[in-house]
Scaffold this motif. Structure first.
Motif, PDB file in Angstrom:
ATOM      1  N   LEU A   9      -0.909  18.331 -41.061  1.00  0.00           N
ATOM      2  CA  LEU A   9      -1.122  19.674 -40.531  1.00  0.00           C
ATOM      3  C   LEU A   9      -1.848  19.583 -39.201  1.00  0.00           C
ATOM      4  O   LEU A   9      -2.175  18.500 -38.724  1.00  0.00           O
ATOM      5  CB  LEU A   9      -1.913  20.530 -41.537  1.00  0.00           C
ATOM      6  N   ILE A  10      -2.086  20.729 -38.619  1.00  0.00           N
ATOM      7  CA  ILE A  10      -2.846  20.787 -37.372  1.00  0.00           C
ATOM      8  C   ILE A  10      -4.218  21.394 -37.645  1.00  0.00           C
ATOM      9  O   ILE A  10      -4.328  22.516 -38.141  1.00  0.00           O
ATOM     10  CB  ILE A  10      -2.110  21.615 -36.301  1.00  0.00           C
ATOM     11  N   ASP A  11      -5.262  20.608 -37.378  1.00  0.00           N
ATOM     12  CA  ASP A  11      -6.629  21.132 -37.414  1.00  0.00           C
ATOM     13  C   ASP A  11      -6.905  21.854 -36.100  1.00  0.00           C
ATOM     14  O   ASP A  11      -6.795  21.254 -35.026  1.00  0.00           O
ATOM     15  CB  ASP A  11      -7.643  19.995 -37.574  1.00  0.00           C
ATOM     16  N   MET A  12      -7.250  23.116 -36.186  1.00  0.00           N
ATOM     17  CA  MET A  12      -7.643  23.889 -35.010  1.00  0.00           C
ATOM     18  C   MET A  12      -9.164  23.814 -34.908  1.00  0.00           C
ATOM     19  O   MET A  12      -9.888  24.470 -35.657  1.00  0.00           O
ATOM     20  CB  MET A  12      -7.155  25.326 -35.133  1.00  0.00           C
ATOM     21  N   ILE A  13      -9.639  22.960 -33.999  1.00  0.00           N
ATOM     22  CA  ILE A  13     -11.057  22.634 -33.902  1.00  0.00           C
ATOM     23  C   ILE A  13     -11.741  23.555 -32.887  1.00  0.00           C
ATOM     24  O   ILE A  13     -11.259  23.696 -31.754  1.00  0.00           O
ATOM     25  CB  ILE A  13     -11.257  21.169 -33.468  1.00  0.00           C
TER      26      ILE A  13
END
Length: 307
Positions: A9-13
């Motif tokens: 997945l994509i971690d939105m930091i």
């Protein structure tokens, strides 16, 4: 090859920008994805199994896997978006909000599992991929049929993501009984098993079937139970930036060490020496210490761990 089976997945930091506002920066992630990346960076032969989208974010995930020399040939490529996980950091500790409906991750089904190549000698399972359907059932089915390979489980529990707790607990209990190696953080241990002494709880898990149980305690280090033995290694003192990917990196270091020692088969694992087990714990904690010392899930490369 160690096949890592679970979410990408994509971690939105969150990152501060002008005027005190916060922007979210996309980073490839996911617990099992992070473990695959870390294994590849540590020089282990690693593969990955998850639905991967062909959208913008899916291509980011594929590039990151390829850069770490992780084999993605078993990954289906459904026409579905990538899961997003928005991260909230409080004193370096991460909390997550997932956007996961109708995604490539969740599209896997038990009826469409691939045959495993002969080069796969171990499989790793865990993460939020064990919560949702149909992918949760698909990964459990894959573990059930993997009778000739060593299997490792790290549920990496995210209580806020669990919608049907009874069903989820039942799945984790079944997979613990199937697994050769079970790793839990101390928080996950108590979520699953309740309050009480960690040693007693870990022994209870051992009685369910695993050959090795590992409990990590952050800066306090990690402890493994195997047969009648208990092995502990302390954590490494570092300046913590955040904890994203720490446990995932530990898993990779632990598996890479076992693989390098030639004990990733069931008979060797049952006879593992204390020294080999200690070395695996040490490599796991050492690699995780690098990850927590920098932002996001950014596991070390093998050359970074050379003394």
């Amino acid at each position: 090859m160690i096949l890592c089976c679970g979410e990408a997945l994509i971690d939105m930091i969150p990152r501060p920008i002008a005027d005190g506002k916060t922007a979210f920066v996309p980073h490839p992630g996911g617990a099992v994805f992070n473990t695959a990346i870390a294994l590849g960076r540590l020089g282990a032969s690693a593969g990955f199994y998850c639905g991967l989208s062909d959208d913008l974010f899916g291509r980011m995930l594929v590039r990151a896997l390829e850069e770490a020399a992780v084999d993605t040939t078993l990954c289906p490529r459904p026409a579905a978006p990538t899961t997003l996980a928005f991260v909230e950091l409080t004193d370096g500790q991460a909390k997550y909000a997932f956007y996961d409906e109708n995604t490539a991750l969740r599209s896997l089904t038990p009826t469409a599992l691939p045959p495993l190549p002969d080069r796969v000698n171990a499989l790793f399972f865990g993460g939020i991929s064990l919560v949702a359907e149909p992918c949760g059932s698909a990964y459990e089915a894959l573990m059930t049929r993997s009778v000739d390979q060593v299997t490792m489980l790290d549920p990496n529990i995210r209580p806020g993501f669990i919608t049907h707790e009874h069903a989820y607990r039942a799945r984790i209990e079944r997979m613990i009984a199937l697994a050769d190696i079970v790793k839990l953080s101390d928080e996950d241990l108590h979520w699953l098993c309740g309050s009480g002494d960690s040693d007693r709880l870990a022994q209870g898990l051992m009685a369910q079937g695993p050959t090795i149980v590992v409990i990590t305690q952050g800066a306090k280090g990690a402890t493994a139970w195997c047969r009648e033995e208990t092995v502990h290694v302390p954590g490494r003192a570092v300046q913590v930036v955040d904890t994203v990917g720490a446990g995932d990196t530990f898993n990779a270091g632990f598996l890479a060490a076992l693989n390098g020692a030639g004990v990733l088969n069931r008979s060797a694992l049952r006879e593992i020496s204390t020294g080999t087990l200690r070395h695996a714990l040490e490599l796991g904690t050492r690699a995780a210490a690098v990850t927590v010392s920098r932002a996001g899930a950014n596991p070390p490369w093998r050359h970074e761990l050379v003394d």
